[in-house]
Design an enzyme around this catalytic site. Sequence first.
Site, PDB file in Angstrom:
ATOM      1  N   HIS A 138       0.836  -1.208   0.000  1.00 50.52           N
ATOM      2  CA  HIS A 138       0.000   0.000   0.000  1.00 50.52           C
ATOM      3  C   HIS A 138       0.872   1.259   0.000  1.00 50.52           C
ATOM      4  CE1 HIS A 138      -3.540   2.455   1.442  1.00 50.52           C
ATOM      5  NE2 HIS A 138      -2.541   3.194   1.913  1.00 50.52           N
ATOM      6  N   GLU A 139       1.832   1.309   0.918  1.00 44.43           N
ATOM      7  CA  GLU A 139       2.689   2.497   1.009  1.00 44.43           C
ATOM      8  C   GLU A 139       3.596   2.612  -0.215  1.00 44.43           C
ATOM      9  OE1 GLU A 139       2.194   4.736   3.152  1.00 44.43           O
ATOM     10  OE2 GLU A 139       0.843   3.624   4.459  1.00 44.43           O
ATOM     11  N   HIS A 177       1.764   4.505  -2.919  1.00 43.44           N
ATOM     12  CA  HIS A 177       1.851   5.961  -2.761  1.00 43.44           C
ATOM     13  C   HIS A 177       3.185   6.478  -3.299  1.00 43.44           C
ATOM     14  CE1 HIS A 177      -1.773   6.200  -0.464  1.00 43.44           C
ATOM     15  NE2 HIS A 177      -1.297   5.650   0.642  1.00 43.44           N
TER      16      HIS A 177
END
Length: 218
Positions: A23-24, A27
């Site tokens: 997820h990170e 980003h």
Amino acid sequence: MTPGDAAFVGMSLVITFLSIGVHEYGHAVVADAEGDPTPRIMGRVTLNPIKHFDPLGAIMIVITSLSGYGFGWGKPVMVNPSKMRRPLAGHLLSVAAGPLMNLLIACVAAVLLRLIVSFVPGAPPLLPVFLLMTVIINVFLMCFNLLPIGPLDGMWLLGGLMPERTRIRWYQFNRSVGSFLFLGLILLSSAGTGVSIGKLINPIVEAIIRFLGAGFTL
């Protein structure tokens, strides 16, 4: 296998830690592609989950994994929209990339689960369980992060749809009051009170799981 079993808790921890790392990474890699050097300078354009480790978020993962399906958060990826080629659009794409990575993981796991259940009847029994947990946890993480409160991705995405002056006030509110509301919601959820993040988003999570085709195993 039920929540509380050692194998269940272990798989929940592993899936949650790895999924938050991806997820990170979502980003970071999109912000990097948009021209912002900040994530790369800070070593965040990587799939190494340790680089995305957040102590408080990790504690929440452990606590929730012991009581059910784990959730938590990683260390926020710092970005500088002013250095992106498209400051507003690039920032929103970077924010959206995190939840979309969780959705991608859930989709891949759901397809593999369907294939194994349908065509590999002799597969190790823990494998379908692992894949189903991967679907559930990642859909939950996506929905959790899309809540428009505090530091979550949903707050930034909702703000991006607002006029500039309103957007600035919205971000300021969530950096202060909204963050405390978010923390209070987390504490109430972990304390086993009637107020629960799970109750808030579980109907949506279950609908998405069934849409992905994994619901047939529930």
